[in-house]
Each structure stands twice: as C-alpha cells, then as structure tokens.
Design an enzyme around this catalytic site. Sequence first.
Site, PDB file in Angstrom:
ATOM      1  N   MET A 205      41.950  35.947  54.908  1.00 15.11           N
ATOM      2  CA  MET A 205      40.950  34.730  54.798  1.00 15.11           C
ATOM      3  C   MET A 205      41.504  34.007  54.084  1.00 15.11           C
ATOM      4  O   MET A 205      42.240  34.150  52.782  1.00 15.11           O
ATOM      5  CB  MET A 205      39.795  35.518  54.204  1.00 15.11           C
ATOM      6  CG  MET A 205      40.043  36.175  52.669  1.00 15.11           C
ATOM      7  SD  MET A 205      38.369  36.787  52.218  1.00 15.11           S
ATOM      8  CE  MET A 205      38.839  37.327  50.470  1.00 15.11           C
ATOM      9  N   TYR A 482      40.878  38.275  41.172  1.00 16.08           N
ATOM     10  CA  TYR A 482      40.978  37.805  42.608  1.00 16.08           C
ATOM     11  C   TYR A 482      39.773  38.448  43.169  1.00 16.08           C
ATOM     12  O   TYR A 482      39.311  39.403  42.669  1.00 16.08           O
ATOM     13  CB  TYR A 482      42.034  37.973  43.381  1.00 16.08           C
ATOM     14  CG  TYR A 482      42.710  39.413  43.775  1.00 16.08           C
ATOM     15  CD1 TYR A 482      43.756  39.526  44.424  1.00 16.08           C
ATOM     16  CD2 TYR A 482      41.887  40.609  43.268  1.00 16.08           C
ATOM     17  CE1 TYR A 482      44.241  40.784  44.864  1.00 16.08           C
ATOM     18  CE2 TYR A 482      42.451  41.890  43.647  1.00 16.08           C
ATOM     19  CZ  TYR A 482      43.526  41.829  44.262  1.00 16.08           C
ATOM     20  OH  TYR A 482      44.158  43.050  44.824  1.00 16.08           O
ATOM     21  N   GLU A 483      39.018  37.802  44.205  1.00 11.29           N
ATOM     22  CA  GLU A 483      37.924  37.974  44.896  1.00 11.29           C
ATOM     23  C   GLU A 483      36.737  37.759  43.816  1.00 11.29           C
ATOM     24  O   GLU A 483      35.794  38.405  43.998  1.00 11.29           O
ATOM     25  CB  GLU A 483      38.065  39.376  45.599  1.00 11.29           C
ATOM     26  CG  GLU A 483      38.936  39.927  46.422  1.00 11.29           C
ATOM     27  CD  GLU A 483      39.202  38.810  47.455  1.00 11.29           C
ATOM     28  OE1 GLU A 483      38.316  38.222  47.972  1.00 11.29           O
ATOM     29  OE2 GLU A 483      40.401  38.720  48.055  1.00 11.29           O
ATOM     30  N   GLY A 484      36.824  36.738  42.938  1.00 13.53           N
ATOM     31  CA  GLY A 484      35.941  36.476  42.166  1.00 13.53           C
ATOM     32  C   GLY A 484      36.037  37.195  40.862  1.00 13.53           C
ATOM     33  O   GLY A 484      36.347  38.396  40.764  1.00 13.53           O
ATOM     34  N   GLN A 489      31.640  37.845  39.088  1.00 14.60           N
ATOM     35  CA  GLN A 489      30.912  38.871  39.486  1.00 14.60           C
ATOM     36  C   GLN A 489      29.535  39.185  38.782  1.00 14.60           C
ATOM     37  O   GLN A 489      28.562  39.445  39.238  1.00 14.60           O
ATOM     38  CB  GLN A 489      31.644  40.146  39.612  1.00 14.60           C
ATOM     39  CG  GLN A 489      33.007  40.028  40.288  1.00 14.60           C
ATOM     40  CD  GLN A 489      32.634  39.950  41.922  1.00 14.60           C
ATOM     41  OE1 GLN A 489      31.745  40.492  42.405  1.00 14.60           O
ATOM     42  NE2 GLN A 489      33.578  39.179  42.572  1.00 14.60           N
TER      43      GLN A 489
END
Length: 648
Positions: A205, A482-484, A489
């Site tokens: 992604m 990573y991924e927020g 979060q």
Amino acid sequence: FFFPRFFLLVRPLCHQGQMFSSLRALRQLQASRLLHTGVRTSAVTFKANTKDVNFVLNDVLHAEKHFQKVAPSLSTEDVRDVIENISRFSEEVLGPLNAPGDAEGCTYNSKDASVKTPKGFKEAYKQYAEAGWQSLSVPEEFGGQGMPLSLGLIKAEMVGTSNWSFGMYPGLAIGCMNTLVLHGSDEQRQTYLSKLAEGEWLGTMCLTEPQCGTDLSQVKLRAEPAEDGSYRLYGNKIFISAGEHDLTSNIVHIVLARVKGDKEGLKGISLFLVPKHLVKEDGSLAKELNVKCGGIEHKMGIKASATCEMVFDGTKAFMIGEQGKGLHYMFTFMNTARIGTALHGMHGADLAYQGALPRALERRSLPALSGKKDVGEVADRIIHHPDVRRMLLTIRAFCEGARCMVYETAMVSDYLLSAKTEQEKKMVDEDLALMTPILKGFLTEAACEAASLGMQVWGGHGYITANGLEQTYRDARIGTMYEGTTGIQALDLLGRKIIAGTGKKALAKRVGKILGFCKTQVVDNFSTNPHKKYALQLAAYSSGWLARTAVLTARAMGDRESVGAASVDYLMYAGYIEMAHMWLRMMDAAQKKLHEDPTGPDADFYRAKVNTGKFYFERILPRAKSHAAAMMAPASSVMDMRIKEFSA
C-alpha cells in the site's frame, strides 16, 4: 515445507540455545561464526510456543465451536496441521535467516532501480509460496483455501515472530488482496487476485508522501485521466514497505492519489491499482517498469524489509471503486495492516522472553537475598533475584496477554465474511473499530518495554549485537510509529470512535461482556473460584472505564484540546483493562485444567499461567490507575505553555 539442503546452508554450526558466562568466550564464538559461515547468527533461537497457542485457542476462546460457525468444513485436525507445519517452517527456515538478514540488509541498485533482499530470503519465500501459505485465508472463489482470517493471523504470528522483516513481504499482500476482494472490479480481481493468492505476485500500500503521513488530506500524488479509461500518476511516495524486491516477478501497489481537478481534502482522494509491470492481454508481463523505486531507507531496525521511495512518472494506474472514495476503501487495507502490526507487539515480547529466560537460568551473580540457593556454586543464578523475576514475568505477561487479545479480535473478524445480514456485519465492524487502535497502540508500546527488559536481563551483554536482544528491540521500536503512531491511534480511539462516532455503543457492549464474565467468577462460582478478588478488581476498573469515558465526552464539548491531552493515557488505560480481562479468562481456564488433573504432564504450564496472571493483576494492572489520573487532569497543564517557552 522446507528443503533440507537449503536448511543446512543457513543452520548455525553450534547449538544456539547454548549460553556463555564470559564475554571473551562469546566474542570468540562470534568471530568463529563470522569466519566459518560468513553470516551473523544470534543467541536468540525462535521456538514456536504451540502449547500456549493451543491453550488460548481451545481452552480459553473455544476455537472448535467458533470454527464450526464460521467454517463448518474446517476440522480440528486441519487447524492442528496448520499450526504444526507453519511452526516448523518458521523455526527451521525463517528463524535462522533473522540475524543474518538484519546484518546484510537490502541492497538498492540505482542502474535498474532494483532491490535485492538478503541471502536466503528469495529461496525461503519460494518455499513459503509453494507450500500454499499465502492463499490460506483467501476466499476459494479467488484462488485461495478459504480458511478463516483468524487462522491466517496465527500463521502470520509464527512467520513474524521468527523473522518480522520477512513476514512483512507476504503480510502486506494480504491487505492488498482484501482490498481487491471487497472493492475491486471483476476485471481487477480476475487479473490480479489469483496471482496474489498463489504468492506468484506480492502487493503493497502506498500512502505516505514527503509532506504528509498521518494527514492524508495533504496527498499531492496527481492522477490524470487517459483516453483508454486508465490514469497516469505523477509524484512520489515514501516509506513504502516492500515497494521493490526480488521475491516475485510482479508487485501490485494500492495507491492513494488525487484526480486532477478534484477538490482538496480527504473527500478528493481516490484509490488506484498500480502494477510494477503492466499485464498484457495474454497474461504475460511487460518488460518495462511501470513504476520505479527511487531508493531505500537505512533504518534502525527491520533492515531486511525494503522501505522504498516510489517514483510515479506517467505511471499507468487503474481506479479501484468510485472516484473520491479512496480513503474509505484504503481503510480496508489499513485496518488489516494495523491488526497485523498489533501482532508486532506480541512478536517483540515473545522473542524478548525467549532470549532472556535462558540467560536468567544460566548466569550467576551474587547470593539470593534470602540465602544461598545453588549450593556449591560460586553464586546463585540470577533467576533467584526478585528484580530479574519481575522483568521476566512482565515480558511473559505482555506476550501471553497479547496473544489472547489478538486471537479474540481475529475471531471477531471471521464474522465479517460469515455475517448473514448488514446489521450483523455492522456490529462486527463496530467491535473491530473499537479494538483495532487499542491492540495496535497498546501492544506495540508493551513490546518496546518487553524488548527493553529482555536486554536488561542480560545486563551489559544485552547491548552486544551477537546476543540478538538488541535486534529484537530495534525491530520492535517501529511498531509504535508505522500504520499510525500511538498518539494517532489514541486520538482515533477517543476522538473519532468514542466521542464523535458509534464507539460508545461498542464500548458499552464490550464492558458489559467483561462485567458478565466477572459476575460469573464472583457470584455464580463464589464458593469455588480462587480468583474472585481479581474479578472484583476488573469489574471496578471496567465500570470506571465507562464512567471516565462519559466525563471526557462531556468535557470535550467545551474543550476540544482535552481530547488530545487525554487520548494516549485513555488508550493505555483501555489496553491494561482489556489485557486484564484476557488474563482472568486464562487463569480461569488454567485453574479448571489443574482441577481436572493436578499432577498431569502440563500441570506446571497451568500453574505458571495462574501465577503469571496473579502477577499481572498485582504488579501491572495498577498502572491503569496512574493513566486514569493523568487522563482526567485538565488539559491546561499540557496546553498552557507558550510555544516560545519550549525553546527557552
């Protein structure tokens, strides 16, 4: 599942579980290893904890009943075979590549914009794909085996704990497939899904750009319509994990971009499919690169995972779904990745424990405070010292608590595919929306603490590369970012889900479930249950969770900054309570097993489970009180200081 000849090439020349009491001996061994093998090995040897996996699945979460609902054709033997075989593959093929892969890293070739993965990765991936692991949880109509998502997550746990860098390559392709299954066109599914399911191709992604990471409203990658109905993309993406590599012949990128002329902000973003090599009508691949890698990052950890800059210069792309709905579609991929990143939390704690425990059992230093324990030895083993036990129990509590939390949520996700009505699917979505940021944020923070404690058990030796503990910490550290990030979060949980969304309803349902279990422990089993006091503690914390949420929601109406000031403490508070719920369930299941057979072959395992649970309630759960106090404090202590004062 593995080739013996290949295994012999990467297998260490000596038993990796062996420990050494002198630094000189350790350095001599390391020099010998480098001289004779040319690769770096580690004192941390991955061993799949299948006993705990099966305990959580069967005795705590009652997986057999669950699988009968979501996958009636799946037998107990099928589940056992999956766990046994992926455990063996991870132990014998992927684990030995972890330290050498970290030492070698990936190599970028600017001449052809290619990336070479470390030695052994390509061969290992070939075995992984040929064994069918990539297709495990892909629906059968798209070339997969149709097993539940939760079983795929257990596979990902084994792969990732043994070698997190390797696991990122196939792991990202799962999100790519999920996105195409739910939002892709029939033509896109037909062209790409079977190749992805077979593992012949992998996927990524592409979200982050130089000017924006979390704030995707700033996306500038430009998409211009072409006459043939496709689009041409112009711009750059950065920090793209597995964006380029040599494991597969093609890579399918799922890309956020803004169609030229569309409005600024989140509603103007669309989602596109971009293959590394365009697919011809006959199914063969074009020789030319459709998108190029402009370079790879040099990182603190996960060095064997290629983190790429991707250059889109007239790149041909195909829109997924409707124009302007890209962020909505991308959340399918992002939520998959975030639950996967929650596994990262378990990995860090699991490897830390596997690395620290042998050291504590072997290293001798000082007599025990209550008197000499190892008679005839120069000193007692450090596992006799309370502080070393505190560190080991903390790591173990986080690891095993994380496993139960992630497995339970993964089982909830199974109902996304089996839900018979939109209302059922909505309820599952709401529960997952609540739990995803808690899992991702809390467990990755816990992993960093566990990995740090694992190093601490070794003392100064833990700081030495040869022992492997410092790699575990370096690899774990990215999980909170990573991924927020944890802050993102937390803001998503408290601000978007709880206060501004439907999260309060999901939270009330969640707390109701916890209180119902506590009631069973306290009231229904009052005379026989030995864990009543812990159930009462959990009930009080859970009720407080609802009450404090109501206060924070009301406060946010008059002071929006209070949400951001409270959010991280709120997330950690929620995480400690959720893990306490899992520990009470595990203690209850273990106690029942001990009652059935107090002297059986697994009695020590069950007693250890109960004792670790007691440690969690008495030594770790009280941290929630400090988080509660902090999140209820006024935002003024955070926001009153003027910007210029930060530099004073």
